[in-house]
Design a protein around this motif. Structure first.
Motif, PDB file in Angstrom:
ATOM      1  N   GLY A   1      53.592  73.878  61.817  1.00  0.00           N
ATOM      2  CA  GLY A   1      52.146  73.775  61.930  1.00  0.00           C
ATOM      3  C   GLY A   1      51.553  73.059  60.737  1.00  0.00           C
ATOM      4  O   GLY A   1      52.027  73.231  59.608  1.00  0.00           O
ATOM      5  N   TYR A   2      50.522  72.232  60.996  1.00  0.00           N
ATOM      6  CA  TYR A   2      49.797  71.561  59.918  1.00  0.00           C
ATOM      7  C   TYR A   2      48.363  72.095  59.861  1.00  0.00           C
ATOM      8  O   TYR A   2      47.761  72.406  60.905  1.00  0.00           O
TER       9      TYR A   2
ATOM     10  N   SER B   1      62.084  84.958  60.562  1.00  0.00           N
ATOM     11  CA  SER B   1      63.236  84.854  59.665  1.00  0.00           C
ATOM     12  C   SER B   1      62.969  83.873  58.531  1.00  0.00           C
ATOM     13  O   SER B   1      63.753  83.783  57.587  1.00  0.00           O
ATOM     14  N   ALA B   2      61.872  83.144  58.609  1.00  0.00           N
ATOM     15  CA  ALA B   2      61.385  82.305  57.506  1.00  0.00           C
ATOM     16  C   ALA B   2      59.937  81.964  57.794  1.00  0.00           C
ATOM     17  O   ALA B   2      59.542  81.799  58.953  1.00  0.00           O
ATOM     18  N   LEU B   3      59.141  81.887  56.742  1.00  0.00           N
ATOM     19  CA  LEU B   3      57.761  81.407  56.862  1.00  0.00           C
ATOM     20  C   LEU B   3      57.396  80.771  55.530  1.00  0.00           C
ATOM     21  O   LEU B   3      57.047  81.455  54.568  1.00  0.00           O
ATOM     22  N   GLU B   4      57.493  79.453  55.478  1.00  0.00           N
ATOM     23  CA  GLU B   4      57.354  78.698  54.241  1.00  0.00           C
ATOM     24  C   GLU B   4      56.128  77.793  54.290  1.00  0.00           C
ATOM     25  O   GLU B   4      55.811  77.222  55.343  1.00  0.00           O
ATOM     26  N   LEU B   5      55.462  77.657  53.152  1.00  0.00           N
ATOM     27  CA  LEU B   5      54.282  76.803  53.033  1.00  0.00           C
ATOM     28  C   LEU B   5      54.532  75.709  52.010  1.00  0.00           C
ATOM     29  O   LEU B   5      55.076  75.969  50.931  1.00  0.00           O
ATOM     30  N   VAL B   6      54.131  74.487  52.361  1.00  0.00           N
ATOM     31  CA  VAL B   6      54.262  73.338  51.458  1.00  0.00           C
ATOM     32  C   VAL B   6      52.972  72.526  51.554  1.00  0.00           C
ATOM     33  O   VAL B   6      52.558  72.141  52.647  1.00  0.00           O
ATOM     34  N   ASP B   7      52.319  72.266  50.407  1.00  0.00           N
ATOM     35  CA  ASP B   7      51.055  71.522  50.471  1.00  0.00           C
ATOM     36  C   ASP B   7      51.298  70.014  50.358  1.00  0.00           C
ATOM     37  O   ASP B   7      52.425  69.547  50.173  1.00  0.00           O
ATOM     38  N   ARG B   8      50.209  69.245  50.499  1.00  0.00           N
ATOM     39  CA  ARG B   8      50.313  67.789  50.573  1.00  0.00           C
ATOM     40  C   ARG B   8      50.884  67.177  49.295  1.00  0.00           C
ATOM     41  O   ARG B   8      51.645  66.196  49.355  1.00  0.00           O
TER      42      ARG B   8
ATOM     43  N   LEU C   1      51.625  72.225  55.274  1.00  0.00           N
ATOM     44  CA  LEU C   1      52.648  72.444  56.292  1.00  0.00           C
ATOM     45  C   LEU C   1      53.116  73.892  56.237  1.00  0.00           C
ATOM     46  O   LEU C   1      53.418  74.418  55.156  1.00  0.00           O
ATOM     47  N   LEU C   2      53.148  74.552  57.399  1.00  0.00           N
ATOM     48  CA  LEU C   2      53.798  75.854  57.530  1.00  0.00           C
ATOM     49  C   LEU C   2      55.053  75.674  58.377  1.00  0.00           C
ATOM     50  O   LEU C   2      55.005  75.104  59.469  1.00  0.00           O
ATOM     51  N   LEU C   3      56.167  76.151  57.857  1.00  0.00           N
ATOM     52  CA  LEU C   3      57.439  76.120  58.565  1.00  0.00           C
ATOM     53  C   LEU C   3      57.854  77.553  58.862  1.00  0.00           C
ATOM     54  O   LEU C   3      57.977  78.369  57.943  1.00  0.00           O
ATOM     55  N   ALA C   4      58.043  77.862  60.117  1.00  0.00           N
ATOM     56  CA  ALA C   4      58.459  79.210  60.505  1.00  0.00           C
ATOM     57  C   ALA C   4      59.744  79.137  61.299  1.00  0.00           C
ATOM     58  O   ALA C   4      60.011  78.153  62.005  1.00  0.00           O
TER      59      ALA C   4
END
Length: 455
Positions: free
Chosen positions: A224-225, A247-254, A275-278
């Protein structure tokens, strides 16, 4: 009393003690950009427990400080050398002693690299879950020292949850066995658990017995963005409220995405600001995660159908810190707050960045509220460095104000001592000191780290 190298050479085999200045300088510090360090008097590379015990007994009698070191990937200064110390590097104690598929356990020396253990377990249909971003380089001994977490710890726990027992050299040079090999056991105090996260201040761990799981179930990846951090934080809170434990929920900004793009040309920063990576390994949960992203205000969300693409996204997340390091020294925080308060913590970080006049990049194990705000320091820019340090201290205070903690996985080391003193009461800090005095009566293990002694 200083180190007399002929004495050391008499108690250890040839080649274990290194005094070449060009070599020992590489062992003086970890990856913490702002933590002070000294040049060690020597580096010792033991190859067995008996050598470690002989060294500790030698140092205890003479009051010589010992700083244990794994791969040096730490981010709090916990492995930084102090004046006159011996750095004990466990790089040569790197054997996987046993993997027992029936009991689902592994016995390893401290110098075993995390990713190497995980690969060896996978061959036998087993899985060792703790997976810090440094897994390709960091060692199990270092992971134990800091109670390391990682991407999947939101569901599967941190290092402490997998340590069954260990062999330790105590402050008097005694070799002791702590913990157990059985699936259950409550005999006596949990001294093995006490050693996990102690950052080399209570003893030297020479062997670790680890719990393993069966092979990891298949996972679905959800991407998700979002326009900004608070909106992404609301998505994290929505996932928590839904009852789903990904099992994972990671956030990365621009800022982080762009740094990776400039290095690896992956096109990650073209779609949005955050960006959210799940990941989910339970059928049906992916749909709930998509609904949480959409209801919180995602500008785009999707379930990945390309396993290689999904793996590349998570690989990119692991590349964020080295990508930022290419731009300059990196100040990084490691605060953790209640998951429902992640949006408020992101709002606080944005306010701190504005008031301090710095650009704060955000990376997070968002699923468990563990945030890693980071500031790249332009080389030679002392004013930005001053404002950056001030911002990081304010971030620590903001996390504590929300009922959080000053470190979720990096450890206290040198950089979080003030924060720890603010987080726990004076009585609890005194308990720490009394434990330290009892297990390290000569005060030789990693002195000056975690908390400042009374003596």
């Amino acid at each position: 009393m200083g180190v007399t190298f002929p004495e050391l050479d008499r108690i250890l085999p040839a080649g274990r003690v290194v005094t070449d200045p060009d070599v020992i300088v590489r062992y003086a510090r970890d990856e913490a950009a702002a933590a002070p360090y000294a040049t060690p008097a020597a580096v010792v590379r033991p190859r067995c427990t008996a050598e470690v015990a002989a060294l500790v007994e030698f140092c205890a009698v003479r009051g010589i400080p010992i700083v244990a070191r794994g791969a040096g990937t730490g981010l709090s200064g916990g492995a930084n050398a102090v004046s006159g110390c011996l750095v004990v590097s466990f790089e040569s104690m790197n054997q996987i002693v046993d993997i027992d598929p029936l009991e689902r356990l592994a016995v390893v020396q401290p110098g075993v690299v995390n990713a190497d253990l995980r690969a060896a377990c996978a061959v036998q249909g087993l899985w060792y879950p703790p997976d810090p971003a440094s897994a390709p380089w960091s060692t199990i001994g270092g992971n134990v020292a800091t109670n390391a977490g990682g991407v999947c710890c939101v569901k599967y726990g941190v290092t402490r949850d997998y340590v069954l027992g260990m062999e330790v050299v105590s402050g008097r040079g005694e070799v002791v066995r702590l913990g157990r090999r059985t699936a259950k056991g409550v005999a006596g105090y949990d001294l093995s658990g006490l050693m996990v996260g102690s950052e080399g201040t209570l003893g030297l761990v020479t062997e670790i017995t680890l719990r393993l799981r069966g092979a990891r179930p298949p996972e679905s990846t959800i991407v998700g963005y979002f326009d900004d951090l608070p909106i992404a934080g609301r998505a994290v809170a929505a996932v928590t409220a839904s009852g789903v434990v990904p099992s994972a929920l990671e956030l990365v900004d621009r800022f982080c995405l762009r740094a990776v793009d400039e290095w690896k040309n992956m096109g990650l920063s073209d779609t949005g600001n955050v960006l959210l990576l799940a990941r989910s390994d339970v059928p049906g949960e992916a749909d709930t995660l998509l609904e949480c992203f959409a209801s919180a205000g995602a500008t785009w969300q999707a379930r990945s159908t390309d396993e290689a693409e999904a793996d590349a996204l998570f690989a990119a997340r692991r590349l964020v810190y080295p990508a930022l390091e290419r731009l300059g020294p990196v100040l990084t925080e490691d605060v953790c707050v209640p998951r429902t308060l992640v949006p408020r913590m992101f709002e606080a970080i944005e306010g701190i960045a504005e008031s301090c006049g710095v650009r704060i990049a955000s990376l997070a194990h968002a699923g468990d509220g563990n945030l890693h705000p980071m500031i790249v320091l332009p080389p030679g820019d002392t004013d930005t460095a001053r404002r950056g340090h001030a911002a990081m201290e304010r971030i620590v205070d903001a996390a504590l104000a929300l009922g959080g903690t000053v470190t979720g996985e990096h450890g206290v080391g040198l950089l979080k001592m003030r924060g720890l003193a603010d987080e726990v009461s004076p009585a609890v800090l005194d308990m720490h000191r009394r434990v330290k005095d009892a297990l390290d009566p000569a005060g030789i293990f990693n002195p000056g780290k975690v908390f400042r002694p009374n003596r």
